[in-house]
Design an enzyme around this catalytic site. Structure first.
Site, PDB file in Angstrom:
ATOM      1  N   LYS A   1       0.526   5.434   8.496  1.00 12.41           N
ATOM      2  CA  LYS A   1       1.288   5.594   7.254  1.00 12.41           C
ATOM      3  C   LYS A   1       0.349   5.766   6.069  1.00 12.41           C
ATOM      4  CE  LYS A   1       2.173   2.166   4.898  1.00 12.41           C
ATOM      5  NZ  LYS A   1       1.607   1.464   3.687  1.00 12.41           N
TER       6      LYS A   1
ATOM      7  N   SER B   1       0.867  -1.184   0.000  1.00 12.66           N
ATOM      8  CA  SER B   1       0.000   0.000   0.000  1.00 12.66           C
ATOM      9  C   SER B   1       0.895   1.222   0.000  1.00 12.66           C
ATOM     10  CB  SER B   1      -0.918   0.008   1.229  1.00 12.66           C
ATOM     11  OG  SER B   1      -1.836  -1.058   1.164  1.00 12.66           O
TER      12      SER B   1
ATOM     13  N   LYS C   1      -7.105   1.947  -2.805  1.00  9.27           N
ATOM     14  CA  LYS C   1      -6.700   1.574  -1.443  1.00  9.27           C
ATOM     15  C   LYS C   1      -6.693   2.799  -0.531  1.00  9.27           C
ATOM     16  CE  LYS C   1      -5.342  -0.918   2.000  1.00  9.27           C
ATOM     17  NZ  LYS C   1      -4.115  -1.735   2.058  1.00  9.27           N
TER      18      LYS C   1
END
Length: 288
Positions: free
Chosen positions: A237, A94, A169
């Protein structure tokens, strides 16, 4: 097929195992205690990402963050240095959708093909081969990737060109983060009001507030069971990627920014290795 797999963490190891058990030949890199099982199951360890690429028709990446993918792909002994013409790179990490477009260009310039295919579903989905996978790339490249993705995921959607999987995502992580925060606030109010949170969760399960987050993470909050799962530091993150992407595209994400600040509070209290449902602890004063 001859597959290289780089990124043997909580998610990567079970994903790689599913490929081995389907009969594919795997070459892996950076074997640690957790990933020794792959060698025991027949994987071959290579000394560098470059050597992984040399031995593989397809290279799959499952790494923590954008700089990790950049390093593994473009270092002097990285994947790009070992690519044979036509090698397919599938990045299931990701990472930034903006950086993904540039990384795909570098792979294409080296004669390879590129698909971004980030996942949702956590360690359970990785183990069971039931991940949700968001895919970006050309029709031809995605067509090559699909037989392998089918071994790791259940719901697989081709979202568009390179970068579209990562952008999807980002959307997923925004919605999950804000839903966790909403459930955490609801559970905090339930407890403060003297209502049994378990009864609240059950009552809401049949109404409009019902969600997978309420079902799973609501129970984690009630039980104060915050073993990961998906760690707060990794979700933070992802929210950083979301905020940077929104700035690039000119979008406003005030709710995401607020949840990111709450996650920063959790990180400051050394809760980064807890499941992201432990965001609840920020609201209950850290007593959970």
């Amino acid at each position: 097929m001859r597959i290289g797999f780089i990124g043997l963490g909580v998610m990567g190891v079970p994903m790689a195992l599913n490929l081995i058990r389907a009969g594919h030949d795997l070459t892996v890199h950076r074997i640690k205690e957790r990933s020794k099982v792959l060698v025991e199951e027949g994987a071959v360890a290579a000394p560098s990402a470059q050597e992984v690429a040399r031995r593989s028709e397809v290279v799959i990446l499952m790494l923590p963050d954008t700089p990790d993918v950049e390093q593994v792909l473009t270092a002097e002994d990285g994947v790009v240095a070992g690519l044979a013409p036509g090698t397919l790179v599938i990045d299931m990490s990701s990472i930034s959708p903006v950086a993904t477009v540039d990384l795909a260009r570098r792979v294409h310039d080296a004669g390879g093909e590129y698909v971004d295919a980030p996942v949702s579903g956590g360690d359970v989905g990785a183990r069971d081969g039931t991940l949700t996978i968001f895919v970006g790339g050309s029709d031809a490249a995605v067509g090559r990737a699909l037989p392998l993705l089918d071994l790791m995921g259940r719901t697989i959607t081709h979202m568009g060109p390179v970068g579209a999987g990562q952008a999807t995502k980002v959307v997923n992580q925004i919605i999950v983060a804000l839903t966790i925060e909403a459930v955490a606030e609801g559970m905090a109010v339930a407890e403060a009001s003297g209502i049994d949170p378990a009864t609240v969760r059950e009552a809401l399960s049949g109404g409009f507030a019902s969600s997978r987050v309420l079902e799973l993470h609501g129970q984690r909050m009630i039980d104060r069971a915050f073993e990961p799962g998906f760690r707060i530091r990794l979700h933070r993150k992802d929210l950083g990627i979301a905020l940077a992407s929104a700035e690039h595209y000119g979008a406003e994400l005030p709710g995401t920014a607020a949840v990111a600040r709450q996650m920063d509070q959790a990180l400051a209290r050394s809760w980064g290795e807890l499941d992201h449902s432990a965001l609840f602890r920020v609201l209950d004063g850290g007593h959970g």
